[in-house]
Structure formats: structure tokens, C-alpha cells
Design a protein around this motif. Structure first.
Motif, short mmCIF file in Angstrom:
data_model
loop_
_atom_site.label_atom_id
_atom_site.label_comp_id
_atom_site.label_asym_id
_atom_site.label_seq_id
_atom_site.Cartn_x
_atom_site.Cartn_y
_atom_site.Cartn_z
N ILE A 22 132.76 -91.31 82.29
CA ILE A 22 131.86 -92.24 81.59
C ILE A 22 130.45 -92.12 82.17
O ILE A 22 129.47 -92.03 81.45
N GLU A 23 130.38 -92.10 83.51
CA GLU A 23 129.07 -92.06 84.17
C GLU A 23 128.33 -90.74 83.94
O GLU A 23 127.14 -90.71 83.70
N ARG A 105 137.32 -95.05 76.15
CA ARG A 105 135.99 -94.53 75.82
C ARG A 105 135.88 -93.05 76.13
O ARG A 105 135.22 -92.30 75.42
N ARG A 109 134.80 -90.12 73.57
CA ARG A 109 133.62 -89.28 73.83
C ARG A 109 133.94 -87.80 73.94
O ARG A 109 133.07 -86.97 73.76
N ARG B 105 127.05 -93.06 66.93
CA ARG B 105 128.02 -92.53 67.91
C ARG B 105 127.31 -91.72 68.98
O ARG B 105 127.72 -91.73 70.14
N ASP B 108 125.96 -94.08 71.55
CA ASP B 108 127.02 -94.58 72.42
C ASP B 108 127.43 -93.53 73.45
O ASP B 108 127.59 -93.80 74.62
N ARG B 109 127.56 -92.28 72.98
CA ARG B 109 128.07 -91.23 73.86
C ARG B 109 127.07 -90.78 74.92
O ARG B 109 127.45 -90.23 75.94
N GLN B 112 124.29 -92.88 79.04
CA GLN B 112 123.94 -92.60 80.44
C GLN B 112 122.82 -91.56 80.55
O GLN B 112 122.18 -91.45 81.58
#
Lengths: 231, 231
Positions: A22-23, A105, A109, B105, B108-109, B112
Motif C-alpha cells: 500500500i505504501e 486494497r 491495486r 481509480r 486511489d491507486r 502515495q
């Protein structure tokens, strides 16, 4: 890594990997960093997973395949009450998302990067969950318990209600996972149910009447708080 | 690239970029490939955007900031009817997601990886949208038109209903965007609204709530008398 059995250790690795993906994105995180996040050597991670692809595949199994199994179980054990069946589907799916929000998530992704077999398994599982929701809604409409809605759009939308916590849930928040899941299940059921007639019958009549009473009391408290005190 | 004005060309680039970022990830797609997807030279793309970061920032402006503006407009133009206000919020947010599903999307992806300013703008915009939904729900509860629900969890959940089409919508599908948005808006309103008979109106809220309580108590007594005693 806390000392636990093999299954527990695998889960710790998946958890740490999901957070890192995620990071940093799937491409940006290495096996080395996953090991560091857990305070173990790289070898310890390689003992369970040959590479990042295997970790992704395991994440799919952990979340999407479990969602499929759970929703199919509710569908097959279905009570005759369409409301309760839908409530159970939503509640359970929300609880799964809440307990695996990072994993969920990551799968979303990295869909395009999933190894072939995992990709197909993921697609099949999503279709099965959608199908279980759609059938539950169709049955409720046929039974006259739900409004006449487009079952497929509604199924997608209710799955969205269950899945959205993946995008905002913080385990340290004020509400417990159970409270959140109950709130969402009630919103989902109310979104499709036909207004209940004020005729109460059978044994569920008592609990229904009690539920109405509770709702009225909540409302009354609210009204009284709002009303300026005399004097 | 079809011949259109500068704004239209920028939108075509954003569209193509969003699709490529979905397919290959933000890191995996190059400016060259974005140009190829549009059948133009790289220079033509660089004329509008210096690099991929600028494209991402423009995507945020296109989707999240627009969502913020739109929801704030509904909030400020608010009709007195909490149902219609909520319906408008949900309908409009769903239409925005439907017309920008890839862009949404991608944001969101790549959260980061967003450049600092865009990241903060995105966070602020999401908070403002959440706030507009939360207030609309709180007002409906206070007015006695909505059930007593946790306004924040409910707001998140309704935003989830609007946003989920980003994960399944196909423009070539059987239902039009308008039909989907209407279905979702109705589901959202029904999920919170009190059955018509049970809605409290006007200033006599307290006495009306008491009247409902009495009515429910009567029902409950009736039920208990009717329930066969065990034994």
C-alpha cells in the motif's frame, strides 16, 4: 515476528507485505523490506514464500476466495427470510473487509499484476459473490419483501457499501468493527426493504415492536436534547 | 487525437493516461506510450504536461476537486427537504464517478505517489465531500425524516455506494449512467429514511414521538397477549 505457528507466521508476513505494498506499490517494495518490517531475516520470509508473486497469490486466497466461500455458505444455509439472508451476507462481507482492509486494497491495486491463476481465481470469486448477492435480492423482490429494484445494480451497490471500509477504516477508531458492520447491514437492508406494514404478526412481531419502540425512544431523546429548556 | 480545442485535447490526454495507468500502473506507463495511445507525437503530449506528475495532479483536479465543488454547491443551495438534498448529493457524485471511473481509480491507486500539493488537495477535497454528506444526514435525522443513524459511518457508506461504480461500470453496458445514478440515489435515500408514517414533522416533534411510542406500546401489548404461553 511474534512466535506463533506456521499459519500465524504466514499471516504476519501477508499483513506486513500488504501494508508495504500500500505504501510503496507492489513494484516498490522488496522481500528484504518485508523481512525488515517484521524484524526477521529475508531467509525467514523466503521459507514461506518463494517471491512476491506467491505473496500476492496468497493474499487473493486469504481475502477473495474466503469472501466467496463465506457468501456461498450463507446462500446455501439461507433462512427463508430474505431480509435476514441479505443482512447476513452484508454483515459477513463487511466483517471480512474490516479485518483485511489492507489486503483488499492491495488486490484491487495489483489486479493487473496478479499471476494468471490468481487473476482468474480472483475474477471467479468476485463473480460468485456478486451472484450470491444478486440471488438474495431477486428472491426478496419475488417474495414481495423488497422493493422492485434492478437486482444486479443493487447487488453491486450493496457490495460497494460493504467494501468501502477498506478505504477509510482505522482499527483504532471510535467504533468497533462489529458496530460498523451492524450499521452497514441495517443500511443495506433498509435500502431495499418495502416499508413494513404496521401489522405485526407471529413471534417476530414482538421483537419488531420492540425495535420500533427503541427507535422511537432514540428519537424522543434527540428531540428533547434539541428542545430549548424553559425558563 | 481528434481535433478539438486545448481543453478537449488535455481531457483526451488525461483519459488515455488514466487507462494506461490502470493497465500498467503509474510507474509502468511512459509519456511515449500515452502519446502512442492517442496517435500523436510525444512533443504534443509534452506541450500540455511537463511530466507524469503533472498529469496526476490534473487528474486530481478533474475528479476530486470537482467532486468537492459539486457537493458544496448542493450543500449551499440546499432545499429544505433533507431527502431531496441527500438524493441530489448521491446522484451527482455517482454521475461524476461514472463519467470519470478510470481517473478515479488511478487517483486511489497512486495516492502515495501524488505530488505533495496534489496529495493535500485530494485529502482536503475528500474531507469536504465527507463533511457535506455527514451534515446532510445529521440534518435529516434532526428533522425526524431519517432514522437515528451514526452520521459519519453512514456518510462513508453512502459515498461507497456512489464510488463503487468505478470498480465495475462499463460504458457499453445495458444501463445508462443516468439509470444507474437514479437507482443508487434511491437506494441511498431509502437506506436512511424513516417509513413515511413514522416521520416526525414540525415543532410538535416531542409530542409526536410520544404518540408513536404509545402506538408501539399498544402494538406490543397486543402481540404479547396473542403470543401463546409456553408450557
Amino acid at each position: 515476528m511474534t512466535k506463533v505457528n506456521a499459519e500465524g507466521q504466514k499471516e504476519q508476513i501477508l499483513n506486513a507485505a500488504a501494508k508495504l505494498f500500500i505504501e510503496k506499490g507492489f513494484g516498490g517494495a522488496s522481500m528484504q523490506e518485508i523481512a525488515e518490517a517484521l524484524g526477521v531475516t529475508r531467509t525467514a520470509v523466503y521459507y514461506y514464500f518463494k517471491n512476491k508473486d506467491e505473496i500476492l497469490t496468497a493474499l487473493v486466497e486469504e481475502v477473495t476466495l474466503r469472501a466467496r466461500r463465506l457468501s456461498s455458505r450463507v446462500a446455501s444455509e439461507a433462512t427463508d427470510d430474505p431480509k435476514e439472508r441479505l443482512r447476513a451476507l452484508v454483515h459477513q462481507h463487511t466483517m471480512l473487509i474490516l479485518s483485511h482492509h489492507n489486503e483488499f486494497r492491495v488486490i484491487d491495486r495489483t489486479e493487473q499484476q496478479l499471476p494468471d491463476r490468481a487473476y482468474r481465481a480472483n475474477e471467479d470469486a468476485k463473480r460468485a459473490v456478486l451472484n450470491n448477492f444478486t440471488c438474495a435480492i431477486e428472491d426478496g423482490v419475488k417474495a414481495g419483501v423488497f422493493r422492485v429494484v434492478d437486482a444486479k445494480i443493487t447487488a453491486f451497490t450493496l457490495i460497494g457499501m460493504c467494501s468501502w471500509p477498506a478505504f477509510w477504516y482505522k482499527p483504532e477508531g471510535a467504533k468497533s468493527a462489529e458496530q460498523i458492520a451492524e450499521t452497514i447491514a441495517e443500511l443495506a437492508v433498509q435500502s431495499v426493504v418495502r416499508p413494513a406494514k404496521r401489522q405485526l404478526k407471529g413471534e417476530s412481531g414482538v421483537s419488531e415492536a420492540l425495535a420500533l419502540l427503541r427507535e422511537d425512544l432514540d428519537h424522543l431523546s434527540l428531540m428533547i436534547e434539541k428542545t430549548p429548556r424553559p425558563g
